[in-house]
Every structure is written in C-alpha cells, then in structure tokens.
Design an enzyme around this catalytic site. Structure first.
Site, PDB file in Angstrom:
ATOM      1  CD  GLU A  40      -3.740   7.425  -4.446  1.00 14.04           C
ATOM      2  OE1 GLU A  40      -2.677   7.183  -5.064  1.00 14.04           O
ATOM      3  OE2 GLU A  40      -4.800   6.800  -4.668  1.00 14.04           O
ATOM      4  NE  ARG A  44       1.730   9.430  -9.841  1.00 12.03           N
ATOM      5  CZ  ARG A  44       0.660   9.101 -10.536  1.00 12.03           C
ATOM      6  NH1 ARG A  44       0.173   9.951 -11.428  1.00 12.03           N
ATOM      7  NH2 ARG A  44       0.076   7.931 -10.345  1.00 12.03           N
ATOM      8  CB  THR A  68       3.148   7.616  -6.346  1.00 14.83           C
ATOM      9  OG1 THR A  68       1.963   8.036  -7.039  1.00 14.83           O
ATOM     10  CG2 THR A  68       4.143   7.135  -7.396  1.00 14.83           C
ATOM     11  CE  LYS A 128      -2.981   2.369  -7.685  1.00 14.40           C
ATOM     12  NZ  LYS A 128      -2.133   3.561  -7.506  1.00 14.40           N
TER      13      LYS A 128
END
Length: 207
Positions: A40, A44, A68, A128
């Site tokens: 993953e 960011r 994200t 998640k």
C-alpha cells in the site's frame, strides 16, 4: 479482483510512504525478497502516484495499491496510475456513492459502529480499522464480531511486531497493515537487507 481477495493475499500489508522515487523499486524488491506480495503506497507525497505506476510496471507479480485516498478524485488518480486497490482512512456518504462508479476495489477506514453501518449501506464489507490501537484495538474488534459478522478488517495504526499475532487470531481480521516494515532511516540509508529481514520476521510472526 474484489476487496475480499485483496485482504486475503497476505497476512501483512506494508504501508509505504515514498519520499524519493529513485528508491521505490529497491524498496519494493527488498520487501518482495522478504516474502511480501502486496504493497500500500500512501498518497501523502507527490511521488506516490508515479511510484505506483513504476512498481506496477517493473514488478507485475506484486499487487500495488494506493492508501490515504480521501475522495473520488484521488481514487480515480490511483486507478489511472495502475493501483489494483485503494484504502481510505475514513468514509462518508458522498465518497461512498461516488466510489461505486469507479471500478477499483475500495477498503475504507472505520472506527465506530456508526461508520460500520454506513459502510454496509453501500455494501462495503471489507474494511480498514483505523487507527486501531488508539480506538480500542483488539477489544473493539472483538465487540464488532457479533453484530457485524459479515465484515472483515485490516487493522492499521499502532500495529507492530509485538501485536500482529494477537490481532491475526481474531475471526474478523483478515490481515494487518503498518509502516513498521519500512523504517524511514533504513530507507534513507538504503539498508535493503535489513528491510528484507523485517519482512521475513513479520511474516513468520503472522503464522
């Protein structure tokens, strides 16, 4: 590929932040050498989408996803970059509705029973649990099992070598995610063998 299939690829999903595109392949290779099959890459940094594209092309045997993800636009960008799945830290109704029109498996983050119920309204059952440790961790996940028996989780946030085994014994946990496999100082110093060893040790602990 469906979201449940993503969570069943491996017991561990490394959460990676790419600050230098030049190190992305070396990092992915170090993890793969340690037995990791899925990554993953968090969106960011400005290098993230390009890293997803690069690793997807250079290492087709590795399943690369984007983390994200905060909105549908980012979800579309991740798909166009070659991501095979997407993970978001949270969920809202607008995002859930828009995401259904984008053909990319989404694993949204939830913390509370209310957020879980919202996810289920959109038939999102692979989630998640974030931030795991500061949201009650193992005890909260145990509490979710009876009322939300159809849901599988990937807890992230505070997960490390010392607690992965305990999380993975829970019936509603398919895998765990975290950044402990890729310490920033090891990446900066290009200590790829050490990252391989962490991956090997983590996978051994997950069995």
């Amino acid at each position: 590929m469906q979201a449940r299939e993503v969570l069943e690829i491996s017991k561990i999903i490394p959460v990676i932040t790419i600050d230098d595109l030049k190190t992305s392949i070396d990092l992915a290779q170090a993890l793969a050498k340690g037995g990791i099959k899925i990554l993953e890459i968090t969106l960011r940094t400005k290098e993230a989408l390009e890293a997803i594209n690069l690793i997807s092309q250079e290492m087709p045997d590795i399943i690369v996803g984007a983390g994200t993800i905060l909105n549908a636009k980012m979800l579309e960008q991740a798909k166009n970059a070659g991501a095979k799945f997407a993970i978001s830290p949270g969920l809202n109704a607008i995002f859930a509705k828009e995401a259904k029109a984008i053909d990319l498996p989404l694993i949204p983050g939830v913390t509370t029973a209310g957020e879980l119920m919202l996810a289920l309204e959109f038939d999102l059952k692979n989630l998640k649990f974030f931030p795991a440790e500061s949201s009650g961790g193992i005890q909260t996940l145990k509490s979710f099992l009876a009322p939300f028996s159809s849901v599988k989780f990937c807890p992230t946030g505070g997960i490390n070598l010392n607690n992965i085994k305990e999380y993975l014994t829970l019936k509603n946990v398919a895998c765990v995610g975290g950044s402990w496999l890729t310490p920033k100082e090891l990446i900066i110093n290009k200590q790829w063998d050490e990252i391989t060893q962490i991956a090997q040790k983590s996978l051994a602990r997950s069995q």
